[in-house]
Design a protein around this motif. Structure first.
Motif, PDB file in Angstrom:
ATOM      1  N   GLU A  59       6.965  -9.247 -14.566  1.00 45.52           N
ATOM      2  CA  GLU A  59       6.302  -8.071 -13.997  1.00 45.52           C
ATOM      3  C   GLU A  59       5.740  -8.366 -12.616  1.00 45.52           C
ATOM      4  N   ALA A  60       5.077  -9.496 -12.465  1.00 44.30           N
ATOM      5  CA  ALA A  60       4.474  -9.864 -11.173  1.00 44.30           C
ATOM      6  C   ALA A  60       5.550 -10.055 -10.115  1.00 44.30           C
ATOM      7  N   ARG A  61       6.647 -10.681 -10.497  1.00 40.36           N
ATOM      8  CA  ARG A  61       7.743 -10.908  -9.555  1.00 40.36           C
ATOM      9  C   ARG A  61       8.371  -9.586  -9.153  1.00 40.36           C
ATOM     10  N   ALA A  62       8.548  -8.692 -10.115  1.00 46.96           N
ATOM     11  CA  ALA A  62       9.138  -7.379  -9.822  1.00 46.96           C
ATOM     12  C   ALA A  62       8.227  -6.576  -8.893  1.00 46.96           C
ATOM     13  N   ALA A  63       6.931  -6.668  -9.072  1.00 47.12           N
ATOM     14  CA  ALA A  63       5.998  -5.938  -8.207  1.00 47.12           C
ATOM     15  C   ALA A  63       6.104  -6.431  -6.779  1.00 47.12           C
ATOM     16  N   ARG A  96       0.833  -1.200   0.000  1.00 43.60           N
ATOM     17  CA  ARG A  96       0.000   0.000   0.000  1.00 43.60           C
ATOM     18  C   ARG A  96       0.870   1.255   0.000  1.00 43.60           C
ATOM     19  N   CYS A  97       1.918   1.274   0.795  1.00 50.62           N
ATOM     20  CA  CYS A  97       2.816   2.437   0.873  1.00 50.62           C
ATOM     21  C   CYS A  97       3.573   2.659  -0.427  1.00 50.62           C
ATOM     22  N   HIS A  98       3.960   1.564  -1.077  1.00 55.08           N
ATOM     23  CA  HIS A  98       4.757   1.666  -2.293  1.00 55.08           C
ATOM     24  C   HIS A  98       3.901   1.752  -3.557  1.00 55.08           C
ATOM     25  N   GLY A  99       2.604   1.570  -3.411  1.00 50.29           N
ATOM     26  CA  GLY A  99       1.719   1.658  -4.568  1.00 50.29           C
ATOM     27  C   GLY A  99       1.707   0.423  -5.449  1.00 50.29           C
ATOM     28  N   SER A 100       2.170  -0.706  -4.932  1.00 45.06           N
ATOM     29  CA  SER A 100       2.206  -1.920  -5.734  1.00 45.06           C
ATOM     30  C   SER A 100       1.125  -2.927  -5.349  1.00 45.06           C
ATOM     31  N   GLY A 101       0.270  -2.577  -4.422  1.00 48.10           N
ATOM     32  CA  GLY A 101      -0.760  -3.498  -3.952  1.00 48.10           C
ATOM     33  C   GLY A 101      -2.110  -3.228  -4.572  1.00 48.10           C
ATOM     34  N   PRO A 102      -3.118  -3.918  -4.072  1.00 46.19           N
ATOM     35  CA  PRO A 102      -4.475  -3.722  -4.580  1.00 46.19           C
ATOM     36  C   PRO A 102      -5.022  -2.340  -4.195  1.00 46.19           C
ATOM     37  N   THR A 103      -5.992  -1.893  -4.958  1.00 43.50           N
ATOM     38  CA  THR A 103      -6.664  -0.630  -4.673  1.00 43.50           C
ATOM     39  C   THR A 103      -7.298  -0.688  -3.296  1.00 43.50           C
ATOM     40  N   CYS A 123      -0.044 -16.172 -14.076  1.00 45.55           N
ATOM     41  CA  CYS A 123       0.927 -16.533 -15.111  1.00 45.55           C
ATOM     42  C   CYS A 123       0.760 -18.013 -15.458  1.00 45.55           C
ATOM     43  N   ASN A 124       1.162 -18.352 -16.670  1.00 47.41           N
ATOM     44  CA  ASN A 124       1.116 -19.753 -17.093  1.00 47.41           C
ATOM     45  C   ASN A 124       2.429 -20.478 -16.858  1.00 47.41           C
ATOM     46  N   SER A 125       3.522 -19.729 -16.837  1.00 53.69           N
ATOM     47  CA  SER A 125       4.831 -20.332 -16.613  1.00 53.69           C
ATOM     48  C   SER A 125       5.808 -19.239 -16.214  1.00 53.69           C
ATOM     49  N   THR A 126       7.008 -19.638 -15.818  1.00 53.98           N
ATOM     50  CA  THR A 126       8.021 -18.648 -15.450  1.00 53.98           C
ATOM     51  C   THR A 126       8.572 -17.933 -16.680  1.00 53.98           C
ATOM     52  N   SER A 127       8.292 -18.428 -17.877  1.00 55.14           N
ATOM     53  CA  SER A 127       8.707 -17.727 -19.086  1.00 55.14           C
ATOM     54  C   SER A 127       7.629 -16.775 -19.595  1.00 55.14           C
ATOM     55  N   ASP A 128       6.495 -16.751 -18.945  1.00 51.95           N
ATOM     56  CA  ASP A 128       5.415 -15.823 -19.275  1.00 51.95           C
ATOM     57  C   ASP A 128       5.895 -14.400 -18.988  1.00 51.95           C
TER      58      ASP A 128
END
Length: 83
Positions: free
Chosen positions: A74-78, A33-40, A64-69
């Motif tokens: 993006e999800a991991r970076a978030a 929430r503080c970093h702006g990467s969570g849900p609304t 994601c369907n796989s780690t190559s997706d």
């Protein structure tokens, strides 16, 4: 039939319940929430609440369907943002 206030209460959850729904710790959700990467979230009175639909939408964006997706990167970076 539920009255309007009961309908609103059923749609919104506080941080601890939102974290339980998502399977993460409340502290992690607070950091997101503080970093702006969570849900609304919403600030109602002095309380932070989350709409259940927003939690589901946020979690769906990380699907994601796989780690190559490309979305996996993006999800991991978030999840690692602002460490």
């Amino acid at each position: 039939m539920l009255d309007r206030s009961a309908q609103l209460a059923a749609r919104y959850v506080r941080t601890h319940e939102a974290a339980r729904i998502l399977g993460i710790s409340p502290r992690t959700l607070e950091k997101y929430r503080c970093h702006g990467s969570g849900p609304t979230f919403r600030k109602l009175g002095g309380r932070v609440v989350y709409a259940v639909g927003d939690l589901e939408a946020w979690a769906d964006k990380a699907a994601c369907n796989s780690t190559s997706d490309p979305r996996y990167v993006e999800a991991r970076a978030a999840g690692h943002a602002h460490r």
